[in-house]
Design an enzyme around this catalytic site. Sequence first.
Site, mmCIF file in Angstrom:
data_model
loop_
_atom_site.group_PDB
_atom_site.id
_atom_site.type_symbol
_atom_site.label_atom_id
_atom_site.label_comp_id
_atom_site.label_asym_id
_atom_site.label_seq_id
_atom_site.Cartn_x
_atom_site.Cartn_y
_atom_site.Cartn_z
ATOM 1 N N GLY A 183 65.257 -29.470 -6.036
ATOM 2 C CA GLY A 183 64.324 -29.653 -4.915
ATOM 3 C C GLY A 183 62.983 -29.092 -5.332
ATOM 4 N N ASN A 184 62.154 -28.829 -4.365
ATOM 5 C CA ASN A 184 60.809 -28.319 -4.610
ATOM 6 C C ASN A 184 60.843 -27.025 -5.446
ATOM 7 O OD1 ASN A 184 58.006 -27.699 -3.994
ATOM 8 N ND2 ASN A 184 58.821 -26.291 -2.479
ATOM 9 N N GLY A 192 63.434 -25.645 -7.436
ATOM 10 C CA GLY A 192 63.991 -25.817 -8.792
ATOM 11 C C GLY A 192 63.036 -26.595 -9.685
ATOM 12 N N LYS A 210 64.313 -17.203 10.958
ATOM 13 C CA LYS A 210 64.741 -18.440 10.296
ATOM 14 C C LYS A 210 65.167 -19.438 11.341
ATOM 15 C CE LYS A 210 65.298 -19.774 5.982
ATOM 16 N NZ LYS A 210 64.665 -19.178 4.794
HETATM 17 N N1 GLU Z 1 61.798 -20.928 3.281
HETATM 18 C C1 GLU Z 1 61.098 -20.069 2.373
HETATM 19 C C2 GLU Z 1 61.885 -18.793 2.147
HETATM 20 O O1 GLU Z 1 63.069 -18.755 2.321
HETATM 21 C C3 GLU Z 1 59.667 -19.836 2.801
HETATM 22 C C4 GLU Z 1 59.499 -19.126 4.099
HETATM 23 C C5 GLU Z 1 58.073 -19.053 4.620
HETATM 24 O O2 GLU Z 1 57.158 -19.429 3.924
HETATM 25 O O3 GLU Z 1 57.933 -18.605 5.758
HETATM 26 O O4 GLU Z 1 61.352 -17.818 1.705
#
Ligand code: GLU
Length: 451
Positions: free
Chosen positions: A246-247, A249, A102
Site C-alpha cells: 500500500g502507500n 510499503g 482511531k
Molecule cells: N493512520 C496513520 C497512523 O496510524 C496516520 C495517522 C494520522 O496521520 O493521524 O499513524
Amino acid sequence: MSTFQSALTQLERAAKLINLDPRILKVLETPEHLHEKTLTIKMDNGSEQEFHAYRVQHNNSRGPYKGGIRFHPQVDMDEVKALALWMTIKTAVVDIPFGGAKGGITVDPKKLSARELEELSRQYARAFFDILGPDKDVPAPDVNTNPQIMGWMTDEYAKLAKGGEQRAKGSTPYAIGPTQLQATFTGKSIAHGGSEGREEATGYGGFVVLEALRVKQRVKSLEQRANNSTPYALRPTPTVAVQGFGNVGYFFAEHAHRAGYKLISISDSRGAILDKRTLGMDPENIMKTKKERGTIGGCYCIGTVCDCENYTQISNEEILELPVDILVPAALEGVLHKDNAHKVKAKIILEMANGPTTPEAERILLERGTLIVPDVLANAGGVATSYFEWKQNMAGEKWNKAQVLAQLKEKLEYAFTEVWRTAQELHTDLRTAAYAVALERLKQAVTVTRT
Ligand code: GLU
C-alpha cells in the site's frame, strides 16, 4: 490475546519499568470515548446496506484527538481501541501536540463502486460530525483510505459546518476560516488543502528511522571491533523484504531502493514476488506490473520485458520467514505471532504496520537477538506530517515538499535518538524505551483525580 490486550501488555510493561503512577496508568488503559454508529447507504443496485462505523477517542491530554480511519472487513471495536491507544503513544513519542484516536468501518472497500465508496465516506463524516473538528479530533487515512476519501470527508464536514453556522448566525458562512475547517482532516488531497509530502511521509519516515538505526549500529560495531568482540553489523547493502504494497510499503521500498538497499521480496494482499538471485528489485517496476495486471505476480517486468525464471511467487506468510537483513511488515497487525516468530530470520524488524508483532512473538524474537523498531516510532512519519498539514491549514500557509520532508527528518531523527538513549539507559528493548519516552511526556499532561 486480543489486539487491545496486546496494546495494554506493551503499555503495562513500560509503565512498570519507569514506575509510572498507577493512577496515570489507569487513565491510559481506558479509552475516554467509544463511539459506534450504523451507516446506511444506497447501493448501485437500489438496495440499502448497513455498515458498522467506529471512532475511539483514547486520550486528549496532550492535544486534540488524532488518528486515522480504516476501511477493512476485520475492523471491530477491539481493534479500533488498540489502534487508538497506539496513537496516544505515537504522538507523544514524536512530541506533537495531539492525543490519540482511531476510526474505522467494517467493510471491504474493494467490493464497493466509486460512488458507493464516496457515499460511505461522506456518511462517516456526517455521523461523527459533532465529535470531530480541528481542535477536537482530527482523522487521517489508514488502511484502505486515501487522500481522495479524506477530501470527500472534508467536503462533507465543511458543508455541515457552513450550514450550521449560517443557521445560527444568519449570513456568516464559517465560524472559523475555510482553511482552518480543512484542518479537521489530514492526509487530504492537495486540492482539498492537503500537504506536499504527506502521501509518502509514512514510508519515508520509516526509511529515516532505519538509517538512523544503522548509524548507531555502525558505531556499535566499531566499538565491538575495538574490544575484539563479535561485530554487530549487517551486510554493506542490506537485503529487505516488505510485506504490504500500500502507500506505506511502496514509499518505504522506494526510498530504501534508491539508497541502495536490496529489495528481494514484496507482497500485496494476494501474495509476494521473490527475487531468487537477491539482486534487488525496483518497486516502481513492480507497481507498474500491479497496475497493468492487477497483481504483482511471480514475474518481474521492466517495461514489456518480463523475467519469470529468476523470480517466483511466494505466499504472504513465507515472506516473513525469508533470510533477509531487514523485514518490514507494512500491512496489518498480529502477523508475527507465537507460531511463526521462531521461523523469522531477519536481524531487524521495522514495524511499518501498526501492531504487527504480538507480545508473545516479541518475547521469542528478543530472546533470539532480533532488533524490533516499534510501530510507534517507525511509522510515526505519517502522523508527524499530519501535524505539519494541520499547522499549515490553521495558519493558512503552504509549505513546499522539501520543507515538509526536512522537518519530518529532523523530528524523527530526534525521536529515534531519544528512544535509543532511553533503551541504553533503561537496558530495555526499543518498544519499551519508546513507550517510556511517551509516558514521561504523557504523565506531565494527564490529570488524575486525587483521592
Ligand atoms: N493512520 C496513520 C497512523 O496510524 C496516520 C495517522 C494520522 O496521520 O493521524 O499513524
